[in-house]
Design a protein around this motif. Sequence first.
Motif, mmCIF file in Angstrom:
data_model
loop_
_atom_site.group_PDB
_atom_site.id
_atom_site.type_symbol
_atom_site.label_atom_id
_atom_site.label_comp_id
_atom_site.label_asym_id
_atom_site.label_seq_id
_atom_site.Cartn_x
_atom_site.Cartn_y
_atom_site.Cartn_z
ATOM 1 N N GLN A 40 -4.635 61.702 28.864
ATOM 2 C CA GLN A 40 -5.696 61.395 27.900
ATOM 3 C C GLN A 40 -6.967 62.198 28.137
ATOM 4 O OE1 GLN A 40 -3.831 58.421 29.165
ATOM 5 N NE2 GLN A 40 -2.691 59.015 27.348
ATOM 6 N N LEU A 41 -6.999 63.020 29.187
ATOM 7 C CA LEU A 41 -8.266 63.619 29.626
ATOM 8 C C LEU A 41 -8.248 65.148 29.572
ATOM 9 C CD1 LEU A 41 -8.725 61.456 32.863
ATOM 10 C CD2 LEU A 41 -9.768 61.040 30.629
ATOM 11 N N THR A 42 -9.404 65.740 29.223
ATOM 12 C CA THR A 42 -9.590 67.177 29.435
ATOM 13 C C THR A 42 -10.137 67.366 30.846
ATOM 14 O OG1 THR A 42 -11.866 67.165 28.674
ATOM 15 C CG2 THR A 42 -10.164 67.460 26.990
ATOM 16 N N SER A 43 -10.107 68.603 31.340
ATOM 17 C CA SER A 43 -10.442 68.810 32.758
ATOM 18 C C SER A 43 -11.852 68.316 33.089
ATOM 19 C CB SER A 43 -10.261 70.278 33.149
ATOM 20 O OG SER A 43 -11.096 71.093 32.371
ATOM 21 N N GLU A 44 -12.797 68.386 32.137
ATOM 22 C CA GLU A 44 -14.178 67.938 32.406
ATOM 23 C C GLU A 44 -14.290 66.421 32.454
ATOM 24 O OE1 GLU A 44 -13.473 70.137 29.939
ATOM 25 O OE2 GLU A 44 -13.856 71.797 31.314
ATOM 26 N N GLU A 45 -13.286 65.728 31.942
ATOM 27 C CA GLU A 45 -13.405 64.266 31.838
ATOM 28 C C GLU A 45 -12.888 63.521 33.068
ATOM 29 O OE1 GLU A 45 -12.960 63.965 26.953
ATOM 30 O OE2 GLU A 45 -11.166 63.902 28.201
ATOM 31 N N PHE A 46 -12.285 64.262 34.020
ATOM 32 C CA PHE A 46 -11.707 63.579 35.178
ATOM 33 C C PHE A 46 -12.778 62.956 36.077
ATOM 34 C CE2 PHE A 46 -8.032 65.885 33.762
ATOM 35 C CZ PHE A 46 -6.946 65.122 34.171
ATOM 36 N N GLU A 47 -13.818 63.756 36.387
ATOM 37 C CA GLU A 47 -14.838 63.225 37.299
ATOM 38 C C GLU A 47 -15.519 61.983 36.722
ATOM 39 O OE1 GLU A 47 -17.564 66.117 38.854
ATOM 40 O OE2 GLU A 47 -18.705 64.622 39.984
ATOM 41 N N LEU A 53 -14.609 54.148 37.536
ATOM 42 C CA LEU A 53 -13.736 53.190 38.230
ATOM 43 C C LEU A 53 -14.249 52.858 39.639
ATOM 44 C CD1 LEU A 53 -11.087 51.844 37.317
ATOM 45 C CD2 LEU A 53 -9.858 53.543 38.684
ATOM 46 N N ILE A 54 -14.806 53.838 40.354
ATOM 47 C CA ILE A 54 -15.029 53.656 41.797
ATOM 48 C C ILE A 54 -16.474 53.823 42.235
ATOM 49 C CG2 ILE A 54 -12.677 54.424 42.372
ATOM 50 C CD1 ILE A 54 -14.600 57.016 43.383
ATOM 51 N N GLU A 55 -17.410 54.011 41.284
ATOM 52 C CA GLU A 55 -18.781 54.355 41.676
ATOM 53 C C GLU A 55 -19.403 53.323 42.603
ATOM 54 O OE1 GLU A 55 -21.236 55.499 38.395
ATOM 55 O OE2 GLU A 55 -22.569 56.625 39.729
ATOM 56 N N THR A 56 -19.066 52.042 42.373
ATOM 57 C CA THR A 56 -19.689 50.990 43.191
ATOM 58 C C THR A 56 -19.204 51.006 44.645
ATOM 59 O OG1 THR A 56 -18.003 49.403 42.558
ATOM 60 C CG2 THR A 56 -20.000 49.463 41.208
ATOM 61 N N TRP A 57 -18.107 51.733 44.906
ATOM 62 C CA TRP A 57 -17.575 51.778 46.278
ATOM 63 C C TRP A 57 -18.202 52.911 47.101
ATOM 64 C CZ3 TRP A 57 -11.688 51.919 44.646
ATOM 65 C CH2 TRP A 57 -11.359 50.706 43.998
ATOM 66 N N LEU A 58 -18.988 53.802 46.460
ATOM 67 C CA LEU A 58 -19.431 55.028 47.128
ATOM 68 C C LEU A 58 -20.688 54.796 47.964
ATOM 69 C CD1 LEU A 58 -19.000 57.602 44.203
ATOM 70 C CD2 LEU A 58 -17.456 57.175 46.129
ATOM 71 N N ALA A 59 -20.762 55.498 49.105
ATOM 72 C CA ALA A 59 -21.999 55.537 49.885
ATOM 73 C C ALA A 59 -22.966 56.478 49.186
ATOM 74 C CB ALA A 59 -21.697 56.022 51.300
ATOM 75 N N GLU A 60 -24.276 56.244 49.368
ATOM 76 C CA GLU A 60 -25.263 57.077 48.673
ATOM 77 C C GLU A 60 -25.605 58.331 49.470
ATOM 78 O OE1 GLU A 60 -26.424 56.865 45.604
ATOM 79 O OE2 GLU A 60 -25.159 55.098 45.287
ATOM 80 N N ASP A 61 -25.458 58.265 50.779
ATOM 81 C CA ASP A 61 -26.018 59.316 51.624
ATOM 82 C C ASP A 61 -24.997 60.347 52.114
ATOM 83 O OD1 ASP A 61 -24.707 57.339 52.906
ATOM 84 O OD2 ASP A 61 -26.132 57.152 54.566
ATOM 85 N N PHE A 94 -3.239 70.594 50.301
ATOM 86 C CA PHE A 94 -4.278 69.857 49.567
ATOM 87 C C PHE A 94 -5.134 70.854 48.798
ATOM 88 C CE2 PHE A 94 -3.041 67.356 53.191
ATOM 89 C CZ PHE A 94 -2.992 66.058 52.707
ATOM 90 N N THR A 95 -5.610 70.444 47.638
ATOM 91 C CA THR A 95 -6.492 71.292 46.837
ATOM 92 C C THR A 95 -7.735 70.487 46.494
ATOM 93 O OG1 THR A 95 -4.615 72.468 45.895
ATOM 94 C CG2 THR A 95 -6.691 72.579 44.669
ATOM 95 N N ALA A 96 -8.922 71.062 46.775
ATOM 96 C CA ALA A 96 -10.172 70.371 46.446
ATOM 97 C C ALA A 96 -10.406 70.437 44.943
ATOM 98 C CB ALA A 96 -11.331 71.030 47.184
ATOM 99 N N ALA A 97 -10.779 69.307 44.356
ATOM 100 C CA ALA A 97 -11.128 69.280 42.933
ATOM 101 C C ALA A 97 -12.625 69.577 42.804
ATOM 102 C CB ALA A 97 -10.806 67.917 42.332
ATOM 103 N N PRO A 98 -13.030 70.355 41.783
ATOM 104 C CA PRO A 98 -14.456 70.661 41.598
ATOM 105 C C PRO A 98 -15.218 69.405 41.170
ATOM 106 C CG PRO A 98 -13.163 71.451 39.728
ATOM 107 C CD PRO A 98 -12.179 70.943 40.737
ATOM 108 N N THR A 99 -16.328 69.105 41.866
ATOM 109 C CA THR A 99 -17.114 67.903 41.534
ATOM 110 C C THR A 99 -18.592 68.266 41.396
ATOM 111 O OG1 THR A 99 -17.225 67.457 43.904
ATOM 112 C CG2 THR A 99 -15.607 66.207 42.643
ATOM 113 N N ARG A 100 -19.308 67.478 40.602
ATOM 114 C CA ARG A 100 -20.766 67.659 40.463
ATOM 115 C C ARG A 100 -21.515 66.635 41.296
ATOM 116 N NH1 ARG A 100 -20.578 68.488 34.006
ATOM 117 N NH2 ARG A 100 -19.728 70.601 34.072
ATOM 118 N N ASP A 101 -20.915 65.447 41.403
ATOM 119 C CA ASP A 101 -21.583 64.360 42.114
ATOM 120 C C ASP A 101 -21.439 64.574 43.624
ATOM 121 O OD1 ASP A 101 -22.106 61.782 43.328
ATOM 122 O OD2 ASP A 101 -22.010 60.961 41.290
ATOM 123 N N PRO A 102 -22.585 64.679 44.362
ATOM 124 C CA PRO A 102 -22.507 64.973 45.808
ATOM 125 C C PRO A 102 -21.885 63.832 46.615
ATOM 126 C CG PRO A 102 -24.775 64.489 45.155
ATOM 127 C CD PRO A 102 -23.964 64.542 43.884
#
Lengths: 301, 301
Positions: A40-47, A53-61, A94-102
């Motif tokens: 259902q997704l284009t490559s830009e829509e994955f991140e 789904l998981i933002e609340t689980w992430l550390a900020e730092d 393993f292949t790293a996926a390109p991300t914008r969010d640090p």
Amino acid sequence: MTIAADWIAVDWGTSTLRAWAMSHDGQDLASASSADGMGQLTSEEFEPALLRLIETWLAEDTPTSVIACGMVGAKQGWTEAPYAATPCQPQSRFTAAPTRDPRLDVQIIAGVSQSEPADVMRGEETQIAGFQRLNPKWDGVICLPGTHTKWVQMSAGEIVSFQTFMTGEIFALLSTSSVLRHSVSGETWEDDAFLTAVDEAMSRPEALAARLFGIRAQDLLHHLPPASARARLSGLLVGAELAAAKPYWIGQSIAMIGAQELCDGYAAALVAQHVPVTRTDASQMTLAGLKAAYATWKETQ
Amino acid sequence: MTIAADWIAVDWGTSTLRAWAMSHDGQDLASASSADGMGQLTSEEFEPALLRLIETWLAEDTPTSVIACGMVGAKQGWTEAPYAATPCQPQSRFTAAPTRDPRLDVQIIAGVSQSEPADVMRGEETQIAGFQRLNPKWDGVICLPGTHTKWVQMSAGEIVSFQTFMTGEIFALLSTSSVLRHSVSGETWEDDAFLTAVDEAMSRPEALAARLFGIRAQDLLHHLPPASARARLSGLLVGAELAAAKPYWIGQSIAMIGAQELCDGYAAALVAQHVPVTRTDASQMTLAGLKAAYATWKETQ
């Protein structure tokens, strides 16, 4: 209450995205899923789909490691994760996926390819690695029933060879979109009709396309009940597959990974051929495989 | 200018309705067609759909005979025309369709059934009758490639036995709705790939479901061109059919009735097996068959 994940396990298939918040000692603290499948997704829509789904689980730092398997690594996925070629361990690249969010560090587990006969898998390698983690030193054949059923020969921890059958997808198409849909409606099922059809197809697999139309004709002329017709359609397809996959299962003990209902049919057919079958829980294998991948990934850092 | 039909010939399939205004001496004076196939209509909608197409050809003072073949006589059609059972002449039964308009006298040609192995045809019996009319005293095997390909054993003017293969429908589903659609797109075609695949499938027909997924894998790994992939998909399915239909064609001369493009493939595959093939024009066979039916019908009045 907030969840602080040490790392995140992701199973990202064509139609579904599933994620688990994991602790360092391998406990799943929380899980979540959505219908944001790779299809259902284009490559830009994955991140963004992952973050929803998981933002609340992430550390900020500090970046949180996300280990993902499945069609997310296909050419039409987030980023193409090149296949590892047989013979190989199930999770060797393993292949790293390109991300914008640090806050994200996403690693995609490579699928496995076989050059000749040409074949590919994405996602099953992780279930196989999970089975290995739970059954170390195990050698033999793993059958993974699904839309595209895989038969996999394992030896010394490596995938030696494998073969994919389109049985599940063909069943879905024929039962919903072909002339047979009129005869196999409903969800009922007759075990005897299934096993009889498996036998017929195994003894004369080449007659498949004729026997398939026979289901419609038997309905029109002899009022074949839908429960028999549906089981017969499945039995003919599974029987033809077993005839072709015979080099994989003859004289072997089979480990089976897949959805319960689908595995019931394959297991019944194999047991009728006097082949012992060990059943496993597919979700458990996936999660164990993602843990195995995380451990392998950490070792290389 | 108005057309005065002495009788009307109708070929009413699942997706198309075709009609010809006929003279007593067997000339077609005019023809018309619409997309009012049997699949789009409820039983009450058949008469209006027919009238829309042929009303201008009807006499006002006396009923015009309409002779129809095809799925119009199925259970979901205008009215069910019960099958004639093998062995039988191709057109041995007629069923009157209920009509409101006094200008219509509609007769539906019965399809043919075979009890064991269960099989049915509707429409092909008329093409067979047309072939017989043009080739009297002919005995042998007729192959009718189509969505559901038929192999028919004829003897002394009767259908002795026949077998239906879902090859055409399976090709359509796999090439448009399965994972293979990504690899077989376009309309291009490579003859060599087709014949190689026919050979492979004939020599090991049971491997079909595995070889099918191989098309996708060969595309992903070895960049199989779409023209080869499409021809290979067709070749694997036709080859598996020829392996199963061998009792019908081995040592025989085959008459073939069907769409040009589809017959090209079947004929090439059979000629490669040293089987002589006589090609015919499908529309011509249908019309000749409807004329034969009209003559038979008139005799019984």
